[in-house]
Structure formats: structure tokens, C-alpha cells
Design an enzyme around this catalytic site. Structure first.
Site, mmCIF file in Angstrom:
data_model
loop_
_atom_site.group_PDB
_atom_site.id
_atom_site.type_symbol
_atom_site.label_atom_id
_atom_site.label_comp_id
_atom_site.label_asym_id
_atom_site.label_seq_id
_atom_site.Cartn_x
_atom_site.Cartn_y
_atom_site.Cartn_z
ATOM 1 N N LYS A 158 8.378 -6.816 -7.073
ATOM 2 C CA LYS A 158 9.353 -5.802 -7.413
ATOM 3 C C LYS A 158 10.557 -5.597 -6.492
ATOM 4 O O LYS A 158 11.344 -5.168 -5.526
ATOM 5 C CB LYS A 158 8.677 -4.738 -6.916
ATOM 6 C CG LYS A 158 9.446 -3.039 -7.402
ATOM 7 C CD LYS A 158 8.699 -1.926 -6.532
ATOM 8 C CE LYS A 158 8.650 -1.336 -6.484
ATOM 9 N NZ LYS A 158 9.322 -0.399 -8.108
HETATM 10 N N1 PMP Z 1 6.692 -0.599 -13.549
HETATM 11 C C1 PMP Z 1 7.497 -0.734 -13.195
HETATM 12 C C2 PMP Z 1 9.028 -1.843 -13.828
HETATM 13 C C3 PMP Z 1 8.150 -0.427 -11.898
HETATM 14 O O1 PMP Z 1 8.971 0.037 -11.137
HETATM 15 C C4 PMP Z 1 6.793 0.975 -11.041
HETATM 16 C C5 PMP Z 1 7.051 1.779 -10.258
HETATM 17 N N2 PMP Z 1 7.167 1.034 -8.951
HETATM 18 C C6 PMP Z 1 5.507 0.961 -12.225
HETATM 19 C C7 PMP Z 1 4.844 -0.293 -13.077
HETATM 20 C C8 PMP Z 1 4.373 1.490 -11.431
HETATM 21 O O2 PMP Z 1 4.243 0.919 -9.691
HETATM 22 P P1 PMP Z 1 3.584 1.794 -9.171
HETATM 23 O O3 PMP Z 1 2.578 3.078 -9.701
HETATM 24 O O4 PMP Z 1 3.124 0.995 -7.753
HETATM 25 O O5 PMP Z 1 4.467 3.044 -8.423
#
Ligand code: PMP
Length: 305
Positions: A158
Site C-alpha cells: 500500500k
Molecule cells: N484496494 C485498494 C487499492 C485500496 O486502496 C484499499 C484500501 N486500503 C483496498 C483495496 C481495501 O483494503 P482494506 O479493506 O484493507 O481497507
């Protein structure tokens, strides 16, 4: 945005307005940094709990490992910093944003000696795609921007710079009057939203994009576990945008977006009339039950503040 009183910076709480960096901070120029998005909910018993804190911090550490950045704080210290920052700001519910970035020092792409900073900010943040979107579903459009190839950038990290891809897609969708975009992978299959994972349901079977080309969402993992516990088959397999058009139900998952139903994709109504279907509605209600401490069978997902 709503602000708070303090931000945690490299080990100490500083007043919100004093949490500043130098304009030559390396990450500001080139994007090599990593962050998390976490939520703290007010539980039914009046306490506040962070949802799946260790999993988020683990992903942050993995992001840094992928990027080759060494943070001066370990997993436990960053998790503690999140809790300390919530307490200091006396917030019952909030969004939590740990960020690890390279500060000023050297410039240029080969720089390795820059100080690595860790900050944790918290602030009140309501539903990311709107209350109406959460209740009635959102209108999604396929983006002209593809999700990056797995060897262009690293989908498991991320990373700050990755979000240029997401922002281009997000702005494009909003400028065209939609709520969110669906990005396809480089082979043309459905990948994910700008900041959410994608699920569809057809004839009682749920499908989600395999982890290979997308971020491994904590909410995605939560949704899979809750659905499976309800006896629903969940298949992790590639699917196309027109499979979304003909799905009975579709929804996005994310810490910010929570469980957001999709009303339509590219103006094709999903399901009978675009309203949230039974699987989506049940999952959304279960999700809020677990995040708000109403499900003792998942108390291991809560870290009380
Ligand atoms: N895909 C992307 C590209 C994201 O930025 C996020 C947000 N973190 C998610 C999926 C969903 O991840 P999470 O459920 O851990 O927030």
C-alpha cells in the site's frame, strides 16, 4: 476535513498544526512511502475498538519490506502509537492513518540515507462513499486507467505513489458523474475499485478477484470469512466487467468504504433494480456488528482503545 488535536510524529504527540515536514521530503517528490487506513468504532458497550489493528500494521510492515524501506519503529510500537493517538485526541470513532515516509536529506532516485519518518494521524471520517451509497448502492464506471501490472508496481504494497493510479481513476469517474471507478487489470479482467476490493454474487455463489493483481484488503478477508461462516461459497477467480453487469449483486469492500453495494456498472443496473441484494445486505449488517463489538465470536478482531 474534520481535524483532531494531536498527531503522533516519530515517537511524540505534536499539535495538529505543528505536524510539518520539509518541502524536500523525498516521498513528496517520488512517492516512495507506505500507509494504512484503519477504523476505530464505538462499540455497543460504549468502549472504542480498532478493527483488525494487527493485520493493518502487519500489512504496513509488509509494504515497507516490499519497498525496501526500514522504519525506525517496529510493529508493536506503531500499533501502540495508533492507540495512543486515539486516546490523546479523545475520539470515540475515527479513521487512523499511519504513514511511513522518507524525509529531506538526499535528493535523486538513488538516495538511501534519508531519515525514515513515521506519523499517525486520526480524524473523524464518516462513510467514504456517502450514507446514501452505503444504504442504497453506488454508480460505478469502468475506468480508462488500468490497475498497474504486477511488475510495474507491487500490488501487495500500500505504497503512497501507487495512489496516482487510483486518483486518476477516481477523478475520471467523479468528473463523469459516477460515484466510483472499477479498474480492470492489464489483461482486461475486473480488478478493484480505486480504494476497494470487488465482489459479485450470482445464483448464491460469491466471486472476488484473486489476490494476485489487487491489494489484499483486510475488509476483503473479513467479508470472505463472514460469508463462508454463513455457508456461502466464495470463489477467488478472475471475472469480466460484463459478469458484473449480469450479476445478481455486486459490492465493494474497504476500510473506508466498508461494505458498499453497487447499483450499476457502466449504467447497467446490477440485479433486478439495482437495490442492495440479500447477500450484500446481510454481509453489511454482519460487518457493522463485528466492527461494533456485537459479535463475541469475532472479538479477536477488536483492539480496545
Ligand atoms: N484496494 C485498494 C487499492 C485500496 O486502496 C484499499 C484500501 N486500503 C483496498 C483495496 C481495501 O483494503 P482494506 O479493506 O484493507 O481497507
Amino acid at each position: 476535513m474534520e481535524t483532531a488535536e494531536f498527531i503522533w510524529m516519530d515517537g511524540a504527540l505534536v499539535p495538529w498544526d505543528e505536524a510539518k515536514v520539509h518541502v524536500l521530503a523525498h516521498t513528496l517528490h517520488y512517492g516512495l512511502g507506505a500507509f494504512e487506513g484503519i477504523r476505530c468504532y464505538r462499540c455497543a458497550d460504549g468502549r472504542s475498538a480498532v478493527f483488525r489493528l494487527p493485520e493493518h500494521i502487519e500489512r504496513l510492515v509488509q509494504s515497507l519490506h516490499i519497498l525496501g524501506v526500514k522504519a525506525p519503529f517496529d510493529e508493536g510500537q506503531i500499533a501502540d502509537a495508533c492507540l495512543e493517538t486515539i486516546r490523546a485526541n479523545k475520539l470515540e470513532e475515527c479513521y487512523i492513518r499511519p504513514l511511513v515516509f522518507l524525509g529531506a536529506g538526499e535528493m535523486g532516485l538513488a538516495a538511501t540515507s534519508n531519515p525514515v519518518h513515521v506519523v499517525v494521524s486520526v480524524w473523524p471520517w464518516g462513510s467514504y462513499l456517502g450514507e446514501d451509497g452505503l444504504a442504497n448502492g453506488i454508480r460505478v464506471v469502468t475506468s480508462s486507467f488500468q490497475r498497474f501490472h504486477i511488475n510495474t508496481l507491487m500490488t501487495k504494497a500500500k505504497a503512497s505513489g501507487h495512489y496516482v493510479n487510483s486518483i486518476l481513476a477516481s477523478r475520471e469517474a467523479r468528473n463523469a458523474g459516477y460515484d466510483e471507478s472499477l479498474m480492470l487489470d492489464v489483461d482486461g479482467y475486473a480488478a478493484e475499485g480505486c480504494g476497494e476490493n470487488l465482489f459479485i454474487a450470482r445464483r448464491g455463489v460469491v466471486k472476488t478477484t484473486p489476490i494476485a493483481t489487487v491489494l489484499g484488503g483486510v475488509t476483503r478477508d473479513t467479508a470472505i470469512e463472514l460469508l463462508k461462516a454463513d455457508g456461502i461459497d466464495v470463489v477467488e477467480e478472475r471475472f469480466t466487467r460484463d459478469e458484473v453487469y449480469i450479476a445478481d449483486e455486486a459490492f465493494l469492500t474497504g476500510t473506508a468504504a466498508e461494505i458498499t453495494p453497487i447499483r450499476s456498472l457502466d449504467d447497467r443496473v446490477v440485479g433486478n433494480d439495482g437495490s442492495p441484494g440479500p447477500i450484500t445486505k446481510k454481509l453489511q449488517s454482519e460487518y457493522f456488528d463485528v466492527t461494533k463489538g456485537k459479535r463475541p465470536d469475532h472479538s479477536e478482531w477488536l483492539t480496545y482503545v
